[in-house]
Motif scaffolding. Structure first.
Motif, short mmCIF file in Angstrom:
data_model
loop_
_atom_site.label_atom_id
_atom_site.label_comp_id
_atom_site.label_asym_id
_atom_site.label_seq_id
_atom_site.Cartn_x
_atom_site.Cartn_y
_atom_site.Cartn_z
N LEU A 11 0.85 -1.20 0.00
CA LEU A 11 0.00 0.00 0.00
C LEU A 11 0.88 1.24 0.00
O LEU A 11 0.56 2.25 -0.63
CB LEU A 11 -0.89 -0.04 1.24
N ASP A 15 7.81 6.11 3.67
CA ASP A 15 7.43 7.49 3.93
C ASP A 15 5.93 7.75 3.87
O ASP A 15 5.47 8.82 4.22
CB ASP A 15 8.14 8.43 2.94
N GLY A 16 5.17 6.78 3.40
CA GLY A 16 3.72 6.92 3.41
C GLY A 16 3.16 7.48 2.12
O GLY A 16 3.87 8.05 1.29
N THR A 17 1.85 7.32 1.98
CA THR A 17 1.15 7.62 0.72
C THR A 17 1.32 9.08 0.30
O THR A 17 1.58 9.36 -0.87
CB THR A 17 -0.34 7.27 0.88
N ILE A 18 1.17 10.01 1.21
CA ILE A 18 1.18 11.42 0.80
C ILE A 18 2.58 11.85 0.38
O ILE A 18 2.75 12.55 -0.63
CB ILE A 18 0.61 12.31 1.92
N ALA A 19 3.59 11.41 1.10
CA ALA A 19 4.97 11.73 0.70
C ALA A 19 5.28 11.13 -0.67
O ALA A 19 5.94 11.77 -1.51
CB ALA A 19 5.95 11.23 1.75
N THR A 208 -4.30 7.82 -5.30
CA THR A 208 -4.53 9.27 -5.12
C THR A 208 -4.00 10.05 -6.32
O THR A 208 -4.59 11.06 -6.71
CB THR A 208 -3.88 9.79 -3.82
N PRO A 272 -12.47 13.91 2.67
CA PRO A 272 -12.51 13.09 1.45
C PRO A 272 -13.91 12.51 1.22
O PRO A 272 -14.43 11.84 2.09
CB PRO A 272 -11.53 11.94 1.74
N ASN A 293 -11.19 11.11 -2.52
CA ASN A 293 -10.10 11.07 -1.55
C ASN A 293 -9.67 12.50 -1.28
O ASN A 293 -10.32 13.45 -1.72
CB ASN A 293 -8.93 10.21 -2.05
N PHE A 294 -8.55 12.63 -0.60
CA PHE A 294 -7.93 13.92 -0.33
C PHE A 294 -6.91 14.17 -1.42
O PHE A 294 -6.15 13.27 -1.78
CB PHE A 294 -7.26 13.85 1.04
#
Lengths: 337, 126
Positions: A11, A15-19, A208, A272, A293-294
């Motif tokens: 997933l 660093d995660g989805t937004i990064a 996203t 979202p 989503n955002f």
């Protein structure tokens, strides 16, 4: 890791989805998109089989080019799959359906009078998608030749002596390339790409990014009951090439006008929207959210929604978010520029 | 996962920092990691009465929406309004700047139903 269409997929990375999302908009990321199918179609009947099975017209491109196209249900013109065709050589097409739709594509390609040779080579290769404004510049450190493959071009290239196929395609709204590499050589190429300063990105950012770019996802904006015309993808359909699978049903819809159209919704604030939420205008339901989503680039909630075709761009609507009315404006995607 | 000593924990993955009859509340490191990047929080209003176990807000990440459950009963007396524009603090500092609200407890005995750090660690490792 999450299960996705029979594959285990990350997933997100560290660093995660937004990064990862922001890295794709401002730098370069790499996705492992090996879950896309690759169906190799070769031989004398290949061109004719693709022309019959899919909506777009291969006469508009040539060997060494890629084309986005649809496979329709023969009876109601629903989009059974959306596909990228890599026209690799005169008589070789690499057809790339979504994870779980490979069998449908193989069956459709076998319907015509002259059945081409069809081989599912999905498990033989991996596919890396390198995307972002800096994708080509950073990839050039790995392979200048691969980095130079133009938008919607397809080329055979060798990287470290390994034969790969590179296409100037992607699913993020950014420039970039996708590389099909023999599965055994994929881990080494992945490491070389990372070493070139390209950030690994997972399914979360892939979703996203495509949403922000207004790109459809099968199962949300395309699928049973949804035609290309409803999804605003009439340009993928070439009625002038002659009859194709689903063309009669789709022509009927074209003539009477689709009863709903895919639109963008820009939310006031960060919340979202989510799939299935109702969209209302002056208290009357005018449609349903298909994806939401955002948007990291806008700092706002965004959605794609199927709305009554009479609704104008700029209309002020509300989305019923689990009982809370969230204000939004009807707009034309993409959202990120 | 970071599970600080000295806090109480609910099985819904919230922490409670007790100071007299006031309880500051947030979500745990485990919860923020499971949620992924938080992009929106629906905060309770000051003055709202909440019952232990009931929903008092929502947290939305890029992948899902989750209810916030009150770990204790009482009245919301302070809310971390800065989270409205910076919900990512739930990810970056769940036990600090990511605190959600303070509840003036109506029944401090409810704290006995919560876990200590060792008990919560056992829960998330289980």
């Amino acid at each position: 890791m999450v299960p996705f269409g029979g594959w285990d997929m990350p997933l997100n990375y560290r660093d995660g989805t937004i990064a990862e999302h922001q890295a794709c908009r401002s730098g370069a990321v790499v996705f492992d998109v090996s879950h896309l199918g690759t169906v190799r179609v070769t031989g004398d009947g290949a061109f004719a089989a693709l022309q019959w099975a899919f909506t777009n017209d291969l006469n508009r491109i040539a060997p060494g080019k890629a084309q986005y196209t649809h496979l329709l249900d023969a009876d109601d013109a629903s989009v059974l799959d959306d596909i990228i065709v890599w026209w690799v050589d005169e008589d070789r097409f690499d057809v790339m359906p979504n994870a779980s739709n490979t069998d449908r594509v193989v069956n459709a390609l076998s319907e015509g009078p002259l059945v081409p040779e069809i081989t599912d080579v999905t498990t033989n290769r991996a596919v890396l998608a390198i995307q972002g404004p800096d994708a080509r510049e950073r990839l050039a450190a790995v392979s200048a030749e691969a980095a130079a493959v133009g938008r919607f071009a397809v080329a055979r290239v060798e990287i470290d002596g390994i034969p790969v196929v590179v296409a100037g395609t992607g699913y993020t709204g950014e420039d970039g390339v996708e590389i099909a590499v023999p599965a055994g050589a994929a881990p080494a190429l992945w490491q070389r790409v990372l070493a070139a300063g390209i950030t690994p990105a997972g399914l979360g950012a892939r979703d996203t990014l495509r949403l922000e770019a207004g790109l459809p996802l099968h199962g949300h904006e395309l699928g049973p009951g949804i035609s290309p015309l409803q999804a605003g993808l009439g340009w993928v359909v070439r009625f002038d090439k002659g009859e194709f699978r689903g063309s009669a049903a789709l022509a009927e819809e074209r003539d009477r006008g689709p009863h709903r159209l895919l639109r963008g919704l820009l939310v006031e604030g960060r919340r979202p929207p989510r799939e299935g939420q109702r969209v209302l205008l002056d208290g009357t339901e005018i449609g349903v959210v298909s994806s939401g989503n955002f948007s990291p680039v806008r700092g706002q909630g965004v959605a794609l929604a199927f709305l009554d075709p009479a609704i104008a761009d700029g209309a002020a609507v509300v989305i019923d978010v689990r009982g809370t009315e969230v204000a939004a404006t009807v707009t034309k995607p993409p959202f990120h520029r | 996962m970071n599970v600080p000593e000295g806090l109480r924990y609910s099985s819904d993955h919230e922490w409670v920092q007790v100071d007299g009859d006031s309880a500051r509340i947030g979500i745990t490191d485990y919860a923020q990691d499971a949620l992924g990047d938080v992009v929106y929080i629906d905060l309770p209003s000051t003055g709202t009465s909440v019952d232990a176990g009931s929903t008092f807000g929502e947290v939305e990440s890029t992948k899902s929406v989750s209810d916030l459950f009150a770990p204790v009963s009482g009245e919301v007396v302070a809310v971390n309004d800065e989270l409205a524009d910076a919900p990512e603090r739930l990810n970056t500092d769940p036990y600090g700047d990511g605190w959600i609200c303070t509840i003036k407890m109506s029944d401090a005995m409810q704290l006995d139903g919560l876990l200590d750090a060792a008990g919560y660690t056992a829960l998330i490792d289980g």
